[in-house]
Scaffold this motif. Structure first.
Motif, PDB file in Angstrom:
ATOM      1  N   ARG A 294       2.157  54.343  14.933  1.00 40.43           N
ATOM      2  CA  ARG A 294       0.871  54.010  15.564  1.00 40.43           C
ATOM      3  C   ARG A 294       1.029  52.831  16.526  1.00 40.43           C
ATOM      4  NH1 ARG A 294      -0.597  55.544  10.260  1.00 40.43           N
ATOM      5  NH2 ARG A 294      -2.497  56.824  10.175  1.00 40.43           N
ATOM      6  N   ARG A 295       0.335  52.916  17.640  1.00 39.63           N
ATOM      7  CA  ARG A 295       0.227  51.786  18.563  1.00 39.63           C
ATOM      8  C   ARG A 295      -1.252  51.635  18.926  1.00 39.63           C
ATOM      9  NH1 ARG A 295       4.445  51.123  16.804  1.00 39.63           N
ATOM     10  NH2 ARG A 295       6.438  50.806  17.856  1.00 39.63           N
ATOM     11  N   TYR A 296      -1.730  50.405  18.754  1.00 35.45           N
ATOM     12  CA  TYR A 296      -3.148  50.111  19.013  1.00 35.45           C
ATOM     13  C   TYR A 296      -3.278  49.253  20.267  1.00 35.45           C
ATOM     14  CZ  TYR A 296      -3.703  51.497  14.151  1.00 35.45           C
ATOM     15  OH  TYR A 296      -3.683  52.187  12.969  1.00 35.45           O
ATOM     16  N   GLU A 297      -4.289  49.539  21.070  1.00 34.94           N
ATOM     17  CA  GLU A 297      -4.596  48.660  22.200  1.00 34.94           C
ATOM     18  C   GLU A 297      -5.024  47.316  21.625  1.00 34.94           C
ATOM     19  OE1 GLU A 297      -7.552  50.413  24.713  1.00 34.94           O
ATOM     20  OE2 GLU A 297      -6.398  52.249  24.995  1.00 34.94           O
ATOM     21  N   ARG A 298      -4.738  46.249  22.360  1.00 35.47           N
ATOM     22  CA  ARG A 298      -5.125  44.914  21.882  1.00 35.47           C
ATOM     23  C   ARG A 298      -6.627  44.826  21.621  1.00 35.47           C
ATOM     24  NH1 ARG A 298      -4.116  40.116  21.996  1.00 35.47           N
ATOM     25  NH2 ARG A 298      -5.679  39.558  23.548  1.00 35.47           N
ATOM     26  N   ALA A 299      -7.405  45.550  22.403  1.00 39.03           N
ATOM     27  CA  ALA A 299      -8.864  45.526  22.261  1.00 39.03           C
ATOM     28  C   ALA A 299      -9.313  46.033  20.888  1.00 39.03           C
ATOM     29  CB  ALA A 299      -9.503  46.361  23.360  1.00 39.03           C
ATOM     30  N   THR A 300      -8.416  46.713  20.172  1.00 35.40           N
ATOM     31  CA  THR A 300      -8.764  47.214  18.834  1.00 35.40           C
ATOM     32  C   THR A 300      -9.096  46.055  17.897  1.00 35.40           C
ATOM     33  OG1 THR A 300      -7.270  49.070  19.207  1.00 35.40           O
ATOM     34  CG2 THR A 300      -7.988  48.713  16.947  1.00 35.40           C
ATOM     35  N   LEU A 301      -8.518  44.893  18.177  1.00 38.85           N
ATOM     36  CA  LEU A 301      -8.817  43.712  17.349  1.00 38.85           C
ATOM     37  C   LEU A 301     -10.321  43.445  17.307  1.00 38.85           C
ATOM     38  CD1 LEU A 301      -6.000  41.191  18.308  1.00 38.85           C
ATOM     39  CD2 LEU A 301      -6.644  41.855  15.989  1.00 38.85           C
ATOM     40  N   ARG A 302     -10.966  43.595  18.448  1.00 32.96           N
ATOM     41  CA  ARG A 302     -12.412  43.323  18.515  1.00 32.96           C
ATOM     42  C   ARG A 302     -13.198  44.403  17.764  1.00 32.96           C
ATOM     43  NH1 ARG A 302     -15.606  39.642  20.808  1.00 32.96           N
ATOM     44  NH2 ARG A 302     -17.645  40.337  21.470  1.00 32.96           N
ATOM     45  N   ARG A 303     -12.733  45.642  17.834  1.00 35.61           N
ATOM     46  CA  ARG A 303     -13.397  46.708  17.071  1.00 35.61           C
ATOM     47  C   ARG A 303     -13.268  46.434  15.574  1.00 35.61           C
ATOM     48  NH1 ARG A 303     -14.599  51.621  20.015  1.00 35.61           N
ATOM     49  NH2 ARG A 303     -14.686  52.805  18.089  1.00 35.61           N
ATOM     50  N   VAL A 304     -12.071  46.015  15.160  1.00 36.53           N
ATOM     51  CA  VAL A 304     -11.866  45.709  13.740  1.00 36.53           C
ATOM     52  C   VAL A 304     -12.768  44.540  13.334  1.00 36.53           C
ATOM     53  CG1 VAL A 304     -10.191  44.883  12.024  1.00 36.53           C
ATOM     54  CG2 VAL A 304      -9.519  46.641  13.687  1.00 36.53           C
ATOM     55  N   ALA A 305     -12.887  43.540  14.206  1.00 33.16           N
ATOM     56  CA  ALA A 305     -13.763  42.398  13.904  1.00 33.16           C
ATOM     57  C   ALA A 305     -15.210  42.861  13.727  1.00 33.16           C
ATOM     58  CB  ALA A 305     -13.671  41.360  15.023  1.00 33.16           C
ATOM     59  N   LEU A 306     -15.632  43.805  14.576  1.00 31.52           N
ATOM     60  CA  LEU A 306     -17.001  44.313  14.462  1.00 31.52           C
ATOM     61  C   LEU A 306     -17.176  45.086  13.152  1.00 31.52           C
ATOM     62  CD1 LEU A 306     -19.248  45.677  17.199  1.00 31.52           C
ATOM     63  CD2 LEU A 306     -19.042  46.979  15.092  1.00 31.52           C
ATOM     64  N   VAL A 307     -16.178  45.878  12.791  1.00 32.01           N
ATOM     65  CA  VAL A 307     -16.242  46.624  11.529  1.00 32.01           C
ATOM     66  C   VAL A 307     -16.346  45.646  10.358  1.00 32.01           C
ATOM     67  CG1 VAL A 307     -14.974  48.149   9.960  1.00 32.01           C
ATOM     68  CG2 VAL A 307     -14.986  48.629  12.420  1.00 32.01           C
ATOM     69  N   GLN A 308     -15.536  44.602  10.391  1.00 35.75           N
ATOM     70  CA  GLN A 308     -15.547  43.627   9.304  1.00 35.75           C
ATOM     71  C   GLN A 308     -16.894  42.892   9.244  1.00 35.75           C
ATOM     72  OE1 GLN A 308     -12.940  45.096   7.861  1.00 35.75           O
ATOM     73  NE2 GLN A 308     -12.537  43.094   6.967  1.00 35.75           N
ATOM     74  N   ALA A 309     -17.441  42.561  10.401  1.00 39.51           N
ATOM     75  CA  ALA A 309     -18.740  41.876  10.433  1.00 39.51           C
ATOM     76  C   ALA A 309     -19.833  42.790   9.875  1.00 39.51           C
ATOM     77  CB  ALA A 309     -19.075  41.451  11.862  1.00 39.51           C
ATOM     78  N   GLY A 310     -19.792  44.063  10.269  1.00 36.63           N
ATOM     79  CA  GLY A 310     -20.773  45.020   9.755  1.00 36.63           C
ATOM     80  C   GLY A 310     -20.661  45.166   8.248  1.00 36.63           C
TER      81      GLY A 310
END
Ligand code: FES
Length: 147
Positions: A40-56
């Protein structure tokens, strides 16, 4: 800083276990591309999606609801500050509704404390629209017949 992250790097930077990231990916919350070696390779922007998931998640929002929110972003893009403001406002309203519902249930449960009747006809918790529950705990119809 690399353009793409391995799952280990994403895990380390987000503080989320790799197993949870794979779970998020299976459920459409994040996505990756696969290398020739099937890694797997994730775009760096995935960090922000993960942060949003964690916040939710921290706000008690179900993962399915978070996924639906992420799906509203154009071209599945990374959430911006404005997106987060919009989503968090919407989730705050949903939380308020859930809190109201829980308070109503809590109020009905109060009549059950010390009662134990579990009557499908009179218990305010089991039959919330029943007017007999307003008379307080107990099997009122049963008592009336015996009087
Ligand atoms: S158990 Fe709910 S009113 Fe009796």
């Amino acid at each position: 800083m690399p353009v793409e992250l391995t799952i280990g790097e994403l895990s380390e930077r987000s503080g989320v276990a790799a197993s949870a990231l794979r779970f998020y990916e299976r459920h459409g919350l994040i996505s990756s591309r696969r290398t020739d070696g099937n890694q797997r390779r994730y775009e760096r922007a995935t960090l922000r999606r993960v942060a949003l998931v964690q916040a939710g998640k921290a706000a008690g929002v179900p993962l399915e609801r978070i996924r639906q929110a992420l799906d509203t972003l154009p071209d599945r893009r990374t959430p911006t500050k404005r997106d987060w403001e919009r989503l968090s406002r919407s989730w705050a309203r949903e939380l308020d509704e859930r809190i109201e519902t829980l308070w109503a249930i809590r109020g009905r449960l109060t009549t059950c404390i010390g009662c134990g009747c579990l009557s499908l006809r009179t218990c305010g918790l089991l039959n919330p629209a029943d007017e007999a529950s307003a008379r307080g705990p107990g099997a009122h119809y049963f008592r009336r017949r015996d009087d």
